[in-house]
Design a protein around this motif. Structure first.
Motif, PDB file in Angstrom:
ATOM      1  N   MET A 285     -17.730 -90.943 -69.982  1.00  0.00           N
ATOM      2  CA  MET A 285     -17.143 -90.747 -68.774  1.00  0.00           C
ATOM      3  C   MET A 285     -17.939 -90.685 -67.466  1.00  0.00           C
ATOM      4  SD  MET A 285     -14.773 -87.552 -70.269  1.00  0.00           S
ATOM      5  CE  MET A 285     -13.944 -87.481 -68.811  1.00  0.00           C
ATOM      6  N   ARG A 286     -19.264 -91.238 -67.747  1.00  0.00           N
ATOM      7  CA  ARG A 286     -20.332 -91.075 -66.711  1.00  0.00           C
ATOM      8  C   ARG A 286     -20.857 -92.318 -66.199  1.00  0.00           C
ATOM      9  NH1 ARG A 286     -22.879 -85.962 -65.832  1.00  0.00           N
ATOM     10  NH2 ARG A 286     -21.947 -84.087 -66.975  1.00  0.00           N
ATOM     11  N   SER A 287     -21.575 -92.168 -65.231  1.00  0.00           N
ATOM     12  CA  SER A 287     -22.019 -93.664 -64.728  1.00  0.00           C
ATOM     13  C   SER A 287     -23.749 -93.611 -65.060  1.00  0.00           C
ATOM     14  CB  SER A 287     -21.735 -93.762 -63.164  1.00  0.00           C
ATOM     15  OG  SER A 287     -22.262 -94.937 -62.711  1.00  0.00           O
ATOM     16  N   TYR A 288     -24.096 -94.599 -65.475  1.00  0.00           N
ATOM     17  CA  TYR A 288     -25.563 -94.660 -65.748  1.00  0.00           C
ATOM     18  C   TYR A 288     -25.783 -96.228 -65.632  1.00  0.00           C
ATOM     19  CZ  TYR A 288     -23.636 -95.213 -70.560  1.00  0.00           C
ATOM     20  OH  TYR A 288     -23.030 -95.461 -71.428  1.00  0.00           O
ATOM     21  N   GLU A 289     -27.120 -96.245 -65.288  1.00  0.00           N
ATOM     22  CA  GLU A 289     -27.717 -97.797 -65.435  1.00  0.00           C
ATOM     23  C   GLU A 289     -28.862 -98.053 -66.245  1.00  0.00           C
ATOM     24  OE1 GLU A 289     -29.368-101.217 -62.127  1.00  0.00           O
ATOM     25  OE2 GLU A 289     -28.905 -99.011 -61.317  1.00  0.00           O
ATOM     26  N   TRP A 290     -29.753 -97.076 -66.337  1.00  0.00           N
ATOM     27  CA  TRP A 290     -30.920 -97.026 -67.191  1.00  0.00           C
ATOM     28  C   TRP A 290     -31.072 -96.171 -68.150  1.00  0.00           C
ATOM     29  CZ3 TRP A 290     -35.005-100.255 -66.393  1.00  0.00           C
ATOM     30  CH2 TRP A 290     -35.197-101.047 -65.003  1.00  0.00           C
ATOM     31  N   ILE A 291     -31.486 -96.667 -69.381  1.00  0.00           N
ATOM     32  CA  ILE A 291     -31.859 -95.907 -70.367  1.00  0.00           C
ATOM     33  C   ILE A 291     -33.382 -96.133 -70.751  1.00  0.00           C
ATOM     34  CG2 ILE A 291     -31.191 -95.136 -72.878  1.00  0.00           C
ATOM     35  CD1 ILE A 291     -28.519 -96.698 -72.524  1.00  0.00           C
ATOM     36  N   LEU A 292     -34.093 -94.894 -70.763  1.00  0.00           N
ATOM     37  CA  LEU A 292     -35.693 -94.868 -70.946  1.00  0.00           C
ATOM     38  C   LEU A 292     -35.769 -93.971 -72.089  1.00  0.00           C
ATOM     39  CD1 LEU A 292     -36.973 -95.034 -67.588  1.00  0.00           C
ATOM     40  CD2 LEU A 292     -36.470 -96.913 -68.718  1.00  0.00           C
ATOM     41  N   GLY A 293     -36.910 -94.336 -72.916  1.00  0.00           N
ATOM     42  CA  GLY A 293     -37.399 -93.258 -73.855  1.00  0.00           C
ATOM     43  C   GLY A 293     -38.035 -93.908 -74.921  1.00  0.00           C
ATOM     44  N   GLU A 294     -38.643 -93.107 -75.864  1.00  0.00           N
ATOM     45  CA  GLU A 294     -39.096 -93.672 -77.187  1.00  0.00           C
ATOM     46  C   GLU A 294     -38.052 -94.761 -77.801  1.00  0.00           C
ATOM     47  OE1 GLU A 294     -39.704 -93.976 -81.386  1.00  0.00           O
ATOM     48  OE2 GLU A 294     -38.157 -92.710 -80.682  1.00  0.00           O
ATOM     49  N   ALA A 295     -38.514 -95.755 -78.416  1.00  0.00           N
ATOM     50  CA  ALA A 295     -38.041 -96.828 -78.828  1.00  0.00           C
ATOM     51  C   ALA A 295     -36.876 -96.489 -79.911  1.00  0.00           C
ATOM     52  CB  ALA A 295     -38.776 -97.822 -79.608  1.00  0.00           C
ATOM     53  N   GLY A 296     -37.045 -95.608 -80.869  1.00  0.00           N
ATOM     54  CA  GLY A 296     -36.001 -95.326 -81.797  1.00  0.00           C
ATOM     55  C   GLY A 296     -34.782 -94.400 -81.164  1.00  0.00           C
ATOM     56  N   ALA A 297     -35.247 -93.364 -80.143  1.00  0.00           N
ATOM     57  CA  ALA A 297     -34.310 -92.831 -79.240  1.00  0.00           C
ATOM     58  C   ALA A 297     -33.303 -93.454 -78.555  1.00  0.00           C
ATOM     59  CB  ALA A 297     -34.806 -91.830 -78.400  1.00  0.00           C
ATOM     60  N   VAL A 298     -33.854 -94.738 -77.666  1.00  0.00           N
ATOM     61  CA  VAL A 298     -33.064 -95.725 -76.827  1.00  0.00           C
ATOM     62  C   VAL A 298     -31.964 -96.458 -77.894  1.00  0.00           C
ATOM     63  CG1 VAL A 298     -33.069 -97.683 -75.273  1.00  0.00           C
ATOM     64  CG2 VAL A 298     -34.781 -95.636 -75.006  1.00  0.00           C
ATOM     65  N   HIS A 299     -32.789 -97.046 -78.706  1.00  0.00           N
ATOM     66  CA  HIS A 299     -31.962 -98.009 -79.798  1.00  0.00           C
ATOM     67  C   HIS A 299     -30.737 -97.300 -80.342  1.00  0.00           C
ATOM     68  CE1 HIS A 299     -33.903-101.766 -79.253  1.00  0.00           C
ATOM     69  NE2 HIS A 299     -34.932-101.198 -78.967  1.00  0.00           N
ATOM     70  N   SER A 300     -30.871 -95.896 -80.449  1.00  0.00           N
ATOM     71  CA  SER A 300     -29.985 -95.157 -81.308  1.00  0.00           C
ATOM     72  C   SER A 300     -28.736 -94.792 -80.129  1.00  0.00           C
ATOM     73  CB  SER A 300     -30.520 -93.686 -81.891  1.00  0.00           C
ATOM     74  OG  SER A 300     -31.307 -93.872 -82.800  1.00  0.00           O
ATOM     75  N   VAL A 301     -29.087 -94.666 -79.009  1.00  0.00           N
ATOM     76  CA  VAL A 301     -28.166 -94.252 -77.903  1.00  0.00           C
ATOM     77  C   VAL A 301     -27.553 -95.488 -77.689  1.00  0.00           C
ATOM     78  CG1 VAL A 301     -28.180 -94.232 -75.441  1.00  0.00           C
ATOM     79  CG2 VAL A 301     -29.508 -92.679 -76.377  1.00  0.00           C
ATOM     80  N   LEU A 302     -28.118 -96.819 -77.767  1.00  0.00           N
ATOM     81  CA  LEU A 302     -27.301 -98.114 -77.467  1.00  0.00           C
ATOM     82  C   LEU A 302     -26.213 -98.040 -78.747  1.00  0.00           C
ATOM     83  CD1 LEU A 302     -30.069-100.537 -76.642  1.00  0.00           C
ATOM     84  CD2 LEU A 302     -28.366 -99.535 -75.160  1.00  0.00           C
ATOM     85  N   ASP A 303     -26.531 -97.895 -79.913  1.00  0.00           N
ATOM     86  CA  ASP A 303     -25.780 -98.008 -80.872  1.00  0.00           C
ATOM     87  C   ASP A 303     -24.547 -96.890 -80.946  1.00  0.00           C
ATOM     88  OD1 ASP A 303     -27.261-100.155 -82.279  1.00  0.00           O
ATOM     89  OD2 ASP A 303     -28.280 -98.617 -83.114  1.00  0.00           O
ATOM     90  N   ALA A 304     -25.009 -95.816 -80.631  1.00  0.00           N
ATOM     91  CA  ALA A 304     -23.961 -94.699 -80.579  1.00  0.00           C
ATOM     92  C   ALA A 304     -22.919 -94.860 -79.494  1.00  0.00           C
ATOM     93  CB  ALA A 304     -24.813 -93.243 -80.252  1.00  0.00           C
ATOM     94  N   LEU A 305     -23.240 -95.593 -78.149  1.00  0.00           N
ATOM     95  CA  LEU A 305     -22.655 -95.630 -77.260  1.00  0.00           C
ATOM     96  C   LEU A 305     -21.979 -97.091 -77.276  1.00  0.00           C
ATOM     97  CD1 LEU A 305     -24.407 -94.109 -74.340  1.00  0.00           C
ATOM     98  CD2 LEU A 305     -22.436 -93.175 -75.767  1.00  0.00           C
ATOM     99  N   ASP A 306     -22.080 -97.900 -78.215  1.00  0.00           N
ATOM    100  CA  ASP A 306     -21.409 -99.025 -78.367  1.00  0.00           C
ATOM    101  C   ASP A 306     -21.913-100.166 -77.353  1.00  0.00           C
ATOM    102  OD1 ASP A 306     -20.039-100.980 -79.987  1.00  0.00           O
ATOM    103  OD2 ASP A 306     -18.032-100.696 -79.100  1.00  0.00           O
ATOM    104  N   LEU A 307     -23.192 -99.960 -77.006  1.00  0.00           N
ATOM    105  CA  LEU A 307     -23.809-101.033 -75.715  1.00  0.00           C
ATOM    106  C   LEU A 307     -24.429-102.226 -76.470  1.00  0.00           C
ATOM    107  CD1 LEU A 307     -25.018 -97.969 -73.574  1.00  0.00           C
ATOM    108  CD2 LEU A 307     -22.979 -99.350 -73.326  1.00  0.00           C
ATOM    109  N   ARG A 308     -24.346-102.518 -77.575  1.00  0.00           N
ATOM    110  CA  ARG A 308     -25.135-103.786 -77.921  1.00  0.00           C
ATOM    111  C   ARG A 308     -24.694-105.049 -77.278  1.00  0.00           C
ATOM    112  NH1 ARG A 308     -30.222-102.576 -79.846  1.00  0.00           N
ATOM    113  NH2 ARG A 308     -30.137-101.062 -81.116  1.00  0.00           N
TER     114      ARG A 308
END
Length: 284
Positions: A91-114
């Motif tokens: 429900m939030r607006s965001y543009e950037w996702i930054l962090g350690e690789a495992g964390a960021v790629h997990s976010v992409l998967d969890a939020l179905d952003l692939r």
């Protein structure tokens, strides 16, 4: 026992302890919280909303988001916190996702952003340097000067090229963002120019500081001057000055190219992991 909860003011001491335990991977959320606090406490663009997971009374996972749309996870790949925050994040607006690789790629998967259009998705080598181990390159005849308002037009031109090269933005968006970026640099005094006489050779800066650790960023050499060692000279001189004047003890950064990585290794940086930069494409 595991507990997942939005961060409130009472949680901040435990959250900051957790982030300080892994400062090199948590520079941006740590600096934002130390400087600007929670979005419930401040209207600053870098003030944060955040969620954490507690285990036996201790914070073990963190995900924060700035008011201006930077998502900053500090957690292990696949951490259960991601399942708990999928609904509020959607429900939030965001543009950037930054962090350690495992964390960021997990976010992409969890939020179905692939399959979401990406402006940038890049894994970069992540480096650390104890400033007692800084190796000074040849700097005879070179000096640093503040990146100040007298050179605003140059800074905007260079930052526009940087945004296009490093962030993969279109020329028009790169130029638009450069104005905002440079005005922020001028306000905070975060960046410096490497000079030889009256000729500017390169730029470097500090994107964040937490405790005695600094995050190097915005390193740029114009194309005509690349390959001459100016970036490493600028970074080394700046870090030496910060070490001597402010007590900075270590520096972290991530490298956008093999050339940049080689320059950083030459002044003493060692790789500690992989950092991922993700920018979701703007709607057209």
């Amino acid at each position: 026992m595991s507990d997942m909860t939005p961060v409130r003011a009472d949680d901040l001491p435990a959250v900051l302890d957790y982030l300080r335990g892994q400062t090199a991977c948590a520079m941006f959320p740590l600096a934002n919280l130390e400087t600007h606090g929670l979005a419930t406490q401040s209207g600053h663009s870098r003030a944060m909303s955040a969620w954490v997971r507690y285990e036996d009374g201790e914070v073990v996972a963190f995900l924060g988001m700035t008011r201006d749309g930077w998502m900053l996870p500090v957690l292990a790949a696949g951490d259960p916190l991601l399942d708990a925050v999928t609904a509020p994040l959607s429900m939030r607006s965001y543009e950037w996702i930054l962090g350690e690789a495992g964390a960021v790629h997990s976010v992409l998967d969890a939020l179905d952003l692939r399959h979401h259009p990406m402006g940038l998705l890049r894994d970069e080598p992540h480096f650390l340097l104890p400033l007692s181990d800084l190796v000074m390159p040849e700097v005879a005849g070179l000096l640093l000067v503040p990146a100040d308002a007298t050179r605003r037009d140059l800074l905007i031109d260079w930052r526009s090229q940087y945004n296009a090269d490093v962030h993969g933005t279109s020329p028009s968006v790169a130029a638009e963002r450069a104005v905002v970026d440079v005005d922020a640099m001028l306000e905070t005094g975060s960046h410096v120019l490497l000079m030889q006489g009256d000729t500017p050779l390169a730029m470097t800066g500090i994107n964040a500081r937490a405790g005695n650790t600094v995050q190097v960023g915005g390193v740029f050499t114009p194309p005509a001057r690349r390959g001459e060692g100016h970036a490493r000279a600028a970074v080394a001189l700046h870090l030496a000055a910060l070490r001597d004047a402010t007590g900075a003890e270590e520096a972290v950064l991530f490298a956008a190219s093999d050339t940049a990585a080689a320059a950083y290794r030459a002044i003493g940086f060692s790789r500690i992991g992989t950092y991922t930069m993700c920018r979701l494409a703007r709607p057209t």
